[in-house]
Structures are given as structure tokens and as C-alpha cells.
Design a protein around this motif. Structure first.
Motif, PDB file in Angstrom:
ATOM      1  N   ASP A  16       0.856  -1.333   0.128  1.00  0.00           N
ATOM      2  CA  ASP A  16       0.184  -0.027   0.028  1.00  0.00           C
ATOM      3  C   ASP A  16       0.799   1.236   0.047  1.00  0.00           C
ATOM      4  OD1 ASP A  16      -2.480   0.907  -0.406  1.00  0.00           O
ATOM      5  OD2 ASP A  16      -2.927   1.229   1.775  1.00  0.00           O
ATOM      6  N   VAL A  17       2.030   1.154  -0.873  1.00  0.00           N
ATOM      7  CA  VAL A  17       2.802   2.242  -0.771  1.00  0.00           C
ATOM      8  C   VAL A  17       2.840   2.489  -2.390  1.00  0.00           C
ATOM      9  CG1 VAL A  17       5.300   3.354  -0.802  1.00  0.00           C
ATOM     10  CG2 VAL A  17       4.321   1.925   1.133  1.00  0.00           C
ATOM     11  N   GLN A  18       2.591   3.670  -2.869  1.00  0.00           N
ATOM     12  CA  GLN A  18       2.738   4.191  -4.289  1.00  0.00           C
ATOM     13  C   GLN A  18       4.022   4.933  -4.523  1.00  0.00           C
ATOM     14  OE1 GLN A  18      -0.037   3.080  -6.323  1.00  0.00           O
ATOM     15  NE2 GLN A  18       1.562   3.808  -8.024  1.00  0.00           N
ATOM     16  N   VAL A  19       4.776   4.275  -5.624  1.00  0.00           N
ATOM     17  CA  VAL A  19       6.079   4.942  -5.859  1.00  0.00           C
ATOM     18  C   VAL A  19       5.927   5.749  -7.073  1.00  0.00           C
ATOM     19  CG1 VAL A  19       8.549   4.693  -6.318  1.00  0.00           C
ATOM     20  CG2 VAL A  19       7.506   3.121  -4.696  1.00  0.00           C
ATOM     21  N   ILE A  20       5.988   6.999  -6.992  1.00  0.00           N
ATOM     22  CA  ILE A  20       5.700   7.916  -8.373  1.00  0.00           C
ATOM     23  C   ILE A  20       6.850   9.069  -8.474  1.00  0.00           C
ATOM     24  CG2 ILE A  20       3.219   7.658  -8.034  1.00  0.00           C
ATOM     25  CD1 ILE A  20       3.418  10.486  -6.859  1.00  0.00           C
ATOM     26  N   LEU A  28      -3.811  12.339  -4.869  1.00  0.00           N
ATOM     27  CA  LEU A  28      -4.766  11.327  -5.257  1.00  0.00           C
ATOM     28  C   LEU A  28      -4.626   9.940  -4.350  1.00  0.00           C
ATOM     29  CD1 LEU A  28      -7.268   9.872  -6.812  1.00  0.00           C
ATOM     30  CD2 LEU A  28      -5.543   9.299  -8.505  1.00  0.00           C
ATOM     31  N   HIS A  29      -3.117   9.788  -4.553  1.00  0.00           N
ATOM     32  CA  HIS A  29      -2.898   8.352  -3.918  1.00  0.00           C
ATOM     33  C   HIS A  29      -2.739   8.659  -2.177  1.00  0.00           C
ATOM     34  CE1 HIS A  29      -1.605   6.649  -7.481  1.00  0.00           C
ATOM     35  NE2 HIS A  29      -0.766   7.611  -7.808  1.00  0.00           N
ATOM     36  N   LEU A  30      -2.671  10.059  -1.817  1.00  0.00           N
ATOM     37  CA  LEU A  30      -2.637  10.259  -0.368  1.00  0.00           C
ATOM     38  C   LEU A  30      -4.189  10.237   0.140  1.00  0.00           C
ATOM     39  CD1 LEU A  30       0.039  12.839  -0.236  1.00  0.00           C
ATOM     40  CD2 LEU A  30       0.171  10.803   1.061  1.00  0.00           C
ATOM     41  N   THR A  31      -4.961  10.858  -0.628  1.00  0.00           N
ATOM     42  CA  THR A  31      -6.309  10.733  -0.139  1.00  0.00           C
ATOM     43  C   THR A  31      -7.056   9.355  -0.172  1.00  0.00           C
ATOM     44  OG1 THR A  31      -7.245  11.373  -2.477  1.00  0.00           O
ATOM     45  CG2 THR A  31      -6.894  13.204  -0.845  1.00  0.00           C
ATOM     46  N   GLU A  32      -6.436   8.559  -0.833  1.00  0.00           N
ATOM     47  CA  GLU A  32      -6.848   7.123  -0.885  1.00  0.00           C
ATOM     48  C   GLU A  32      -6.267   6.182  -0.053  1.00  0.00           C
ATOM     49  OE1 GLU A  32      -6.191   5.701  -5.110  1.00  0.00           O
ATOM     50  OE2 GLU A  32      -8.027   6.798  -5.565  1.00  0.00           O
ATOM     51  N   GLY A  33      -5.517   7.037   0.938  1.00  0.00           N
ATOM     52  CA  GLY A  33      -4.759   6.280   1.934  1.00  0.00           C
ATOM     53  C   GLY A  33      -3.550   5.479   1.996  1.00  0.00           C
ATOM     54  N   ARG A  34      -2.928   5.714   0.967  1.00  0.00           N
ATOM     55  CA  ARG A  34      -1.670   5.416   0.662  1.00  0.00           C
ATOM     56  C   ARG A  34      -0.631   6.139   1.185  1.00  0.00           C
ATOM     57  NH1 ARG A  34      -4.060   4.785  -4.457  1.00  0.00           N
ATOM     58  NH2 ARG A  34      -4.907   2.740  -4.968  1.00  0.00           N
ATOM     59  N   VAL A  35       0.901   5.430   1.423  1.00  0.00           N
ATOM     60  CA  VAL A  35       1.797   6.152   1.554  1.00  0.00           C
ATOM     61  C   VAL A  35       2.550   6.472   0.312  1.00  0.00           C
ATOM     62  CG1 VAL A  35       4.092   6.206   2.680  1.00  0.00           C
ATOM     63  CG2 VAL A  35       2.257   5.009   3.785  1.00  0.00           C
ATOM     64  N   VAL A  36       3.131   7.443  -0.023  1.00  0.00           N
ATOM     65  CA  VAL A  36       3.653   7.983  -1.480  1.00  0.00           C
ATOM     66  C   VAL A  36       5.283   8.100  -1.026  1.00  0.00           C
ATOM     67  CG1 VAL A  36       3.740   9.538  -3.159  1.00  0.00           C
ATOM     68  CG2 VAL A  36       1.488   9.009  -2.116  1.00  0.00           C
ATOM     69  N   VAL A  37       5.864   7.557  -1.889  1.00  0.00           N
ATOM     70  CA  VAL A  37       7.425   7.830  -1.942  1.00  0.00           C
ATOM     71  C   VAL A  37       7.375   8.778  -3.700  1.00  0.00           C
ATOM     72  CG1 VAL A  37       9.718   6.608  -2.524  1.00  0.00           C
ATOM     73  CG2 VAL A  37       7.974   5.757  -1.033  1.00  0.00           C
ATOM     74  N   LEU A  38       7.749   9.816  -3.325  1.00  0.00           N
ATOM     75  CA  LEU A  38       7.948  10.619  -4.679  1.00  0.00           C
ATOM     76  C   LEU A  38       9.606  10.932  -4.969  1.00  0.00           C
ATOM     77  CD1 LEU A  38       6.769  12.797  -6.792  1.00  0.00           C
ATOM     78  CD2 LEU A  38       6.928  14.229  -4.750  1.00  0.00           C
TER      79      LEU A  38
END
Length: 118
Positions: A16-20, A28-38
Motif C-alpha cells: 500500500d505504498v505508491q512510488v511515483i 490522489l494516492h494520499l487521499t486514498e490512504g496510501r503512503v507515497v514515495v516521490l
């Protein structure tokens, strides 16, 4: 870079981590509850005529926006999974701002790599 980071997270069993690499899609990913790696492009410093230093910077961002301590609990395992593969020498708390709100709790991981061009 994103593939290398995703592989490190998979090896650590973190889901449940999105790498972008595009900050515009982070909210979008944050509001869906994911952790984001940018990931950001590296900063290059031409130290001398034959030495180049690249500073690699990665943001680890999580919510909830209003609860930085809860966000930190979600960010810390991601930092631990990425710290060694990135050869990170620093992690500092920052706030990630998108166009929609006051800001998301985040940490910026940085590492420096030096090489000779001769």
C-alpha cells in the motif's frame, strides 16, 4: 529509480505504498490512504572540473494530514526499507504541499554520490 525503490519495498514486505515520479498525482494516492514515495531528479554539483556530486532526494509522504504522529508511524517503516538501498545519509521532516490543502507530513531522504568524470 522508481523500480529500484519498489523492489526494496517489495523485499521488505511493505504494501500500500505508491512510488511515483510525478508530484501532481500524489494527492490522489494520499487521499486514498496510501503512503507515497516521490522521487525527484538528482541535484548535480560540479565540485571541480572532473568531480560531480549528485544529491538524490526522495520524499516519503503519508496522512492523515491532521495527525503528524500517526503519519510518522506509517512513514517510518518505509524509511527503514529505503534507507540502505538509497544509501541515505539524512532524513528530515518536511511538509508536502499540493494544491488542495494545508500540507501532508513527510520526510525527505537524501544521499550524495560523487564520481570522477575522467
Amino acid at each position: 529509480m522508481t523500480e529500484r525503490l519498489r523492489a526494496a519495498l517489495d523485499t521488505a514486505g511493505i504494501e500500500d505504498v505508491q512510488v511515483i515520479d510525478d508530484a501532481r498525482s500524489a494527492a490522489l494516492h494520499l487521499t486514498e490512504g496510501r503512503v507515497v514515495v516521490l522521487t525527484d531528479p538528482p541535484t548535480l554539483d560540479f565540485t571541480t572540473w572532473d568531480i560531480t556530486t549528485a544529491e538524490i532526494s526522495v520524499l516519503v509522504i503519508a496522512g492523515p494530514e491532521s495527525e503528524p504522529n500517526a503519519a510518522f508511524d506509517r512513514i517510518m517503516p518505509v524509511i527503514e526499507a529505503l534507507r540502505i538501498p538509497l544509501e541515505a545519509d539524512r532524513a528530515e521532516p518536511v511538509t508536502f504541499h499540493d494544491v488542495q490543502g494545508p500540507g501532508w507530513p513527510a520526510y525527505r531522504l537524501t544521499s550524495n554520490h560523487e564520481w570522477s568524470t575522467t
